[in-house]
Design an enzyme around this catalytic site. Structure first.
Site, PDB file in Angstrom:
ATOM      1  N   GLU A  42     -26.022 -20.069  20.671  1.00  0.00           N
ATOM      2  CA  GLU A  42     -24.720 -19.606  21.150  1.00  0.00           C
ATOM      3  C   GLU A  42     -24.430 -18.181  20.680  1.00  0.00           C
ATOM      4  O   GLU A  42     -25.044 -17.678  19.723  1.00  0.00           O
ATOM      5  CB  GLU A  42     -23.613 -20.565  20.675  1.00  0.00           C
ATOM      6  N   HIS A  86     -23.797 -28.738  25.504  1.00  0.00           N
ATOM      7  CA  HIS A  86     -23.936 -29.839  24.544  1.00  0.00           C
ATOM      8  C   HIS A  86     -22.716 -30.775  24.577  1.00  0.00           C
ATOM      9  O   HIS A  86     -21.670 -30.455  25.152  1.00  0.00           O
ATOM     10  CB  HIS A  86     -24.108 -29.283  23.135  1.00  0.00           C
TER      11      HIS A  86
END
Length: 214
Positions: A83, A10
């Site tokens: 994550e 990201h």
């Protein structure tokens, strides 16, 4: 039939300046991170992408969204691409952890699997869920190309698992994935091949990239 997965970390977040472990924390993208998402969208249009998938965490979804819009597809939210939970290390910097327990940090740096932070998700478990999700995306799009936006630690662990590298060595083998840069893998029934690593999305799609297949 080979499928191509374009793995992307990201865009930059508000915790990057201090290098804090974001993990499961929901941290906003910076203005630079939002620009990186737009650059990624332009890159994806030139590259040719059939589908977009991403982690459910907002920093990954917001990075994937411009590319999905540019390509005219709906991003697939994949829960297994969230994550890693860093437990004791969540929201902290290495310096802060070292001041608290230098031996714990030393063990982590030596082997991230055996020295995983207390209360964190085991790297082998994170690698298994991520690699299973990536192989699933490859099966869903045989012969296709999928842009996958997720996270620095999770993607490095998945790469190790899929390339038969000990997961505990992910920090040594893949020191970092740059924000909004692309790492391309080719997935077949026979296994996984690394085609390119950390290609910046502001670089031309053809020529000038760090292509490991040449």
């Amino acid at each position: 039939m080979a499928s191509r997965l374009l793995l992307v970390r990201h865009g930059e977040t508000e915790w990057h300046a201090e290098n804090r472990y974001a993990g499961i924390s929901d941290v906003a993208l910076t203005a630079k991170g939002l620009r990186q998402a737009e650059d990624l969208a332009g890159w994806a249009e030139q590259r040719g992408v059939d589908a977009v998938a991403c982690s459910p965490v907002s920093r990954a979804r917001l990075t994937a969204l411009p590319a999905a819009r540019a390509l005219g597809v709906e991003p697939e939210i994949v829960e297994a691409l969230r994550e890693v939970d860093f437990g004791w290390g969540e929201g902290r910097t290495i310096a802060e952890m070292s001041a608290d327990d230098p031996e714990a940090v030393r063990r982590f740096r030596e082997d991230a699997e055996l020295g995983a932070f207390p209360g964190s998700e085991p790297p082998s478990a994170a690698a298994a869920r991520a690699s299973d999700a990536l192989r699933g995306l490859a099966r869903e799009h045989p012969g296709g190309t999928v842009l996958v936006v997720a996270h620095n630690t999770l993607l490095r662990m998945a790469l190790c698992a899929m390339l038969s590298i000990p997961v505990g060595r992910y920090r040594l083998v893949f020191p970092r994935l740059d924000n909004a840069a692309v790492t391309e893998i080719e997935v077949t029934d026979a296994g996984t091949a690394l085609r390119s690593l950390n290609v910046p999305t502001w670089a031309p799609v053809h020529g000038g990239t760090r292509n490991l297949a040449s």
